[in-house]
Design a protein around this motif. Structure first.
Motif, PDB file in Angstrom:
ATOM      1  N   VAL A  44       2.066  -3.214 -17.950  1.00  0.00           N
ATOM      2  CA  VAL A  44       1.569  -2.045 -17.219  1.00  0.00           C
ATOM      3  C   VAL A  44       2.661  -1.502 -16.300  1.00  0.00           C
ATOM      4  CG1 VAL A  44       0.541  -3.358 -15.313  1.00  0.00           C
ATOM      5  CG2 VAL A  44      -0.351  -1.112 -15.836  1.00  0.00           C
ATOM      6  N   VAL A  45       2.770  -0.182 -16.288  1.00  0.00           N
ATOM      7  CA  VAL A  45       3.620   0.540 -15.346  1.00  0.00           C
ATOM      8  C   VAL A  45       2.692   1.517 -14.640  1.00  0.00           C
ATOM      9  CG1 VAL A  45       5.581   2.096 -15.070  1.00  0.00           C
ATOM     10  CG2 VAL A  45       5.634   0.361 -16.865  1.00  0.00           C
ATOM     11  N   ALA A  46       2.657   1.433 -13.314  1.00  0.00           N
ATOM     12  CA  ALA A  46       1.736   2.272 -12.557  1.00  0.00           C
ATOM     13  C   ALA A  46       2.447   2.858 -11.342  1.00  0.00           C
ATOM     14  CB  ALA A  46       0.525   1.464 -12.105  1.00  0.00           C
ATOM     15  N   ALA A  47       2.111   4.099 -11.025  1.00  0.00           N
ATOM     16  CA  ALA A  47       2.719   4.794  -9.897  1.00  0.00           C
ATOM     17  C   ALA A  47       1.765   4.814  -8.716  1.00  0.00           C
ATOM     18  CB  ALA A  47       3.082   6.215 -10.300  1.00  0.00           C
ATOM     19  N   GLN A  48       2.308   4.473  -7.561  1.00  0.00           N
ATOM     20  CA  GLN A  48       1.544   4.540  -6.314  1.00  0.00           C
ATOM     21  C   GLN A  48       1.978   5.822  -5.622  1.00  0.00           C
ATOM     22  OE1 GLN A  48       2.373   1.387  -3.578  1.00  0.00           O
ATOM     23  NE2 GLN A  48       0.978   2.165  -2.021  1.00  0.00           N
ATOM     24  N   ARG A  49       1.061   6.757  -5.525  1.00  0.00           N
ATOM     25  CA  ARG A  49       1.376   8.047  -4.920  1.00  0.00           C
ATOM     26  C   ARG A  49       0.829   8.103  -3.504  1.00  0.00           C
ATOM     27  NH1 ARG A  49       0.092  10.870 -10.432  1.00  0.00           N
ATOM     28  NH2 ARG A  49       2.122  10.643 -11.382  1.00  0.00           N
ATOM     29  N   ASP A  50       1.618   8.670  -2.630  1.00  0.00           N
ATOM     30  CA  ASP A  50       1.197   8.862  -1.250  1.00  0.00           C
ATOM     31  C   ASP A  50       0.230  10.042  -1.200  1.00  0.00           C
ATOM     32  OD1 ASP A  50       1.012   8.781   1.515  1.00  0.00           O
ATOM     33  OD2 ASP A  50       2.782  10.036   1.800  1.00  0.00           O
ATOM     34  N   PRO A  51      -1.008   9.841  -0.713  1.00  0.00           N
ATOM     35  CA  PRO A  51      -1.972  10.936  -0.688  1.00  0.00           C
ATOM     36  C   PRO A  51      -1.487  12.132   0.142  1.00  0.00           C
ATOM     37  CG  PRO A  51      -3.044   8.859  -0.128  1.00  0.00           C
ATOM     38  CD  PRO A  51      -1.582   8.599  -0.212  1.00  0.00           C
ATOM     39  N   ALA A  52      -0.733  11.859   1.208  1.00  0.00           N
ATOM     40  CA  ALA A  52      -0.243  12.943   2.057  1.00  0.00           C
ATOM     41  C   ALA A  52       0.997  13.613   1.462  1.00  0.00           C
ATOM     42  CB  ALA A  52       0.082  12.408   3.441  1.00  0.00           C
ATOM     43  N   GLY A  53       1.677  12.909   0.588  1.00  0.00           N
ATOM     44  CA  GLY A  53       2.857  13.469  -0.050  1.00  0.00           C
ATOM     45  C   GLY A  53       4.138  13.288   0.747  1.00  0.00           C
ATOM     46  N   PHE A  54       4.109  12.475   1.796  1.00  0.00           N
ATOM     47  CA  PHE A  54       5.302  12.278   2.620  1.00  0.00           C
ATOM     48  C   PHE A  54       6.183  11.145   2.100  1.00  0.00           C
ATOM     49  CE2 PHE A  54       2.371  14.235   5.750  1.00  0.00           C
ATOM     50  CZ  PHE A  54       3.098  15.393   5.960  1.00  0.00           C
ATOM     51  N   ASP A  55       5.567  10.008   1.818  1.00  0.00           N
ATOM     52  CA  ASP A  55       6.341   8.863   1.347  1.00  0.00           C
ATOM     53  C   ASP A  55       6.708   9.052  -0.116  1.00  0.00           C
ATOM     54  OD1 ASP A  55       6.258   7.536   3.767  1.00  0.00           O
ATOM     55  OD2 ASP A  55       4.412   6.463   3.280  1.00  0.00           O
ATOM     56  N   PRO A  56       7.830   8.467  -0.533  1.00  0.00           N
ATOM     57  CA  PRO A  56       8.215   8.589  -1.948  1.00  0.00           C
ATOM     58  C   PRO A  56       7.289   7.774  -2.845  1.00  0.00           C
ATOM     59  CG  PRO A  56       9.738   7.152  -0.784  1.00  0.00           C
ATOM     60  CD  PRO A  56       8.816   7.737   0.249  1.00  0.00           C
ATOM     61  N   GLU A  57       7.263   8.165  -4.103  1.00  0.00           N
ATOM     62  CA  GLU A  57       6.427   7.478  -5.084  1.00  0.00           C
ATOM     63  C   GLU A  57       7.001   6.094  -5.383  1.00  0.00           C
ATOM     64  OE1 GLU A  57       6.056   8.390  -9.609  1.00  0.00           O
ATOM     65  OE2 GLU A  57       4.642   9.666  -8.540  1.00  0.00           O
ATOM     66  N   LEU A  58       6.133   5.110  -5.445  1.00  0.00           N
ATOM     67  CA  LEU A  58       6.526   3.753  -5.801  1.00  0.00           C
ATOM     68  C   LEU A  58       6.053   3.476  -7.225  1.00  0.00           C
ATOM     69  CD1 LEU A  58       5.511   1.814  -2.568  1.00  0.00           C
ATOM     70  CD2 LEU A  58       7.759   2.677  -3.185  1.00  0.00           C
ATOM     71  N   VAL A  59       6.882   2.815  -7.996  1.00  0.00           N
ATOM     72  CA  VAL A  59       6.535   2.467  -9.366  1.00  0.00           C
ATOM     73  C   VAL A  59       6.374   0.949  -9.436  1.00  0.00           C
ATOM     74  CG1 VAL A  59       7.260   2.517 -11.773  1.00  0.00           C
ATOM     75  CG2 VAL A  59       7.783   4.459 -10.281  1.00  0.00           C
ATOM     76  N   TRP A  60       5.190   0.526  -9.843  1.00  0.00           N
ATOM     77  CA  TRP A  60       4.869  -0.896  -9.967  1.00  0.00           C
ATOM     78  C   TRP A  60       4.909  -1.276 -11.445  1.00  0.00           C
ATOM     79  CZ3 TRP A  60       3.986  -3.960  -5.723  1.00  0.00           C
ATOM     80  CH2 TRP A  60       3.796  -3.299  -4.507  1.00  0.00           C
ATOM     81  N   GLU A  61       5.521  -2.421 -11.729  1.00  0.00           N
ATOM     82  CA  GLU A  61       5.560  -2.948 -13.100  1.00  0.00           C
ATOM     83  C   GLU A  61       5.077  -4.390 -13.083  1.00  0.00           C
ATOM     84  OE1 GLU A  61       9.608  -2.577 -14.348  1.00  0.00           O
ATOM     85  OE2 GLU A  61       9.381  -0.462 -14.887  1.00  0.00           O
ATOM     86  N   ALA A  62       4.242  -4.723 -14.047  1.00  0.00           N
ATOM     87  CA  ALA A  62       3.753  -6.089 -14.180  1.00  0.00           C
ATOM     88  C   ALA A  62       4.115  -6.602 -15.565  1.00  0.00           C
ATOM     89  CB  ALA A  62       2.240  -6.142 -13.980  1.00  0.00           C
ATOM     90  N   SER A  63       4.720  -7.775 -15.590  1.00  0.00           N
ATOM     91  CA  SER A  63       5.047  -8.416 -16.862  1.00  0.00           C
ATOM     92  C   SER A  63       4.609  -9.870 -16.784  1.00  0.00           C
ATOM     93  CB  SER A  63       6.545  -8.314 -17.162  1.00  0.00           C
ATOM     94  OG  SER A  63       7.292  -8.972 -16.164  1.00  0.00           O
ATOM     95  N   SER A  64       4.393 -10.458 -17.939  1.00  0.00           N
ATOM     96  CA  SER A  64       3.935 -11.842 -17.952  1.00  0.00           C
ATOM     97  C   SER A  64       4.366 -12.519 -19.238  1.00  0.00           C
ATOM     98  CB  SER A  64       2.410 -11.906 -17.833  1.00  0.00           C
ATOM     99  OG  SER A  64       1.819 -11.384 -18.998  1.00  0.00           O
ATOM    100  N   TYR A  65       4.298 -13.821 -19.206  1.00  0.00           N
ATOM    101  CA  TYR A  65       4.480 -14.578 -20.429  1.00  0.00           C
ATOM    102  C   TYR A  65       3.755 -15.912 -20.313  1.00  0.00           C
ATOM    103  CZ  TYR A  65       8.360 -17.015 -18.052  1.00  0.00           C
ATOM    104  OH  TYR A  65       9.126 -17.728 -17.176  1.00  0.00           O
ATOM    105  N   LEU A  66       3.357 -16.394 -21.442  1.00  0.00           N
ATOM    106  CA  LEU A  66       2.666 -17.672 -21.555  1.00  0.00           C
ATOM    107  C   LEU A  66       3.217 -18.343 -22.795  1.00  0.00           C
ATOM    108  CD1 LEU A  66       0.264 -19.492 -20.525  1.00  0.00           C
ATOM    109  CD2 LEU A  66      -1.166 -18.268 -22.139  1.00  0.00           C
ATOM    110  N   LYS A  67       3.970 -19.421 -22.595  1.00  0.00           N
ATOM    111  CA  LYS A  67       4.593 -20.095 -23.735  1.00  0.00           C
ATOM    112  C   LYS A  67       3.541 -20.734 -24.635  1.00  0.00           C
ATOM    113  CE  LYS A  67       8.890 -21.161 -21.366  1.00  0.00           C
ATOM    114  NZ  LYS A  67       9.722 -22.232 -20.823  1.00  0.00           N
ATOM    115  N   LYS A  68       3.898 -20.852 -25.889  1.00  0.00           N
ATOM    116  CA  LYS A  68       2.983 -21.458 -26.857  1.00  0.00           C
ATOM    117  C   LYS A  68       2.733 -22.913 -26.473  1.00  0.00           C
ATOM    118  CE  LYS A  68       2.300 -21.444 -31.827  1.00  0.00           C
ATOM    119  NZ  LYS A  68       2.875 -21.129 -33.114  1.00  0.00           N
TER     120      LYS A  68
END
Length: 197
Positions: free
Chosen positions: A112-136
């Motif tokens: 997943v890649v998701a953007a956190q937007r500032d509702p007021a529009g002042f702070d810059p946009e942050l991009v969150w990425e989640a990755s995972s792995y589970l070995k066999k």
């Protein structure tokens, strides 16, 4: 009408996610979905599909090449279609090689890649990425959460490793509040690190 929507939301929340706890792939996907739901529903981050779209574009090109080869061979049976088939097969393997490099070095297990937007529009946009792995044949679920400030060009990440038994009960039901607690603590540590800088 609002009562029906509220009842539907309560009904959706009440439905447990059940997986075969012995199937590592199903367990990983269920936990990934739980993390994605937390980011997009609880925190209202806007999901970005560009990473997935890149993979789909490469797959579409490969399928297009295969269709061209199939149709050309149908219209001009084998001896006449030999040169076109060689070109199509070569192009297909090149695209598959590019797809392998893309999933290995660009996607890196990111689900997943998701953007956190500032509702007021002042702070810059942050991009969150989640990755995972589970070995066999392993029960350790590795989750990596990273945040990137697009304007400043800075990034930070944190990871956690836990047994899947912490998040899934003996019946194979995912316990959302435990996954949520893990994601909350990871988000808090990343935002605290960001504020300290």
């Amino acid at each position: 009408m609002f009562e029906m929507a509220a009842k539907k939301d309560q009904k959706d929340e009440a439905l447990p996610i059940k997986v075969n706890k012995w199937d590592g792939s199903a367990v990983k996907n269920a936990l990934d979905d739980a993390v994605k739901n937390i980011l997009t529903e609880k925190y209202n981050y806007v999901e970005n599909f560009s990473l997935l779209d890149g993979r789909l574009a490469l797959c579409s090109i490969a399928v297009g090449i295969a269709i061209v080869a199939l149709l050309w061979d149908y219209m001009n049976p084998f001896p006449a279609s030999k040169h076109v088939l060689v070109i199509c097969v070569s192009a297909y393997f090149i695209v598959m090689g590019i797809l392998t490099l893309y999933t290995t070095y660009k996607e890196k297990g990111i689900f997943v890649v998701a953007a956190q937007r500032d509702p007021a529009g002042f702070d810059p946009e942050l991009v969150w990425e989640a990755s995972s792995y589970l070995k066999k044949y392993d029960d350790e679920y590795h989750l990596v959460l990273s945040v990137r400030d697009e304007k400043a060009g800075t990034s930070n990440e944190t990871s956690v490793k836990n047994s899947v038994a912490k998040f899934i009960d003996s019946n194979g039901i995912v316990i959302p509040r435990l996954v949520e607690a893990m994601v909350d603590s990871m988000l808090y540590s990343l935002t605290a690190n960001r504020k300290d800088k």
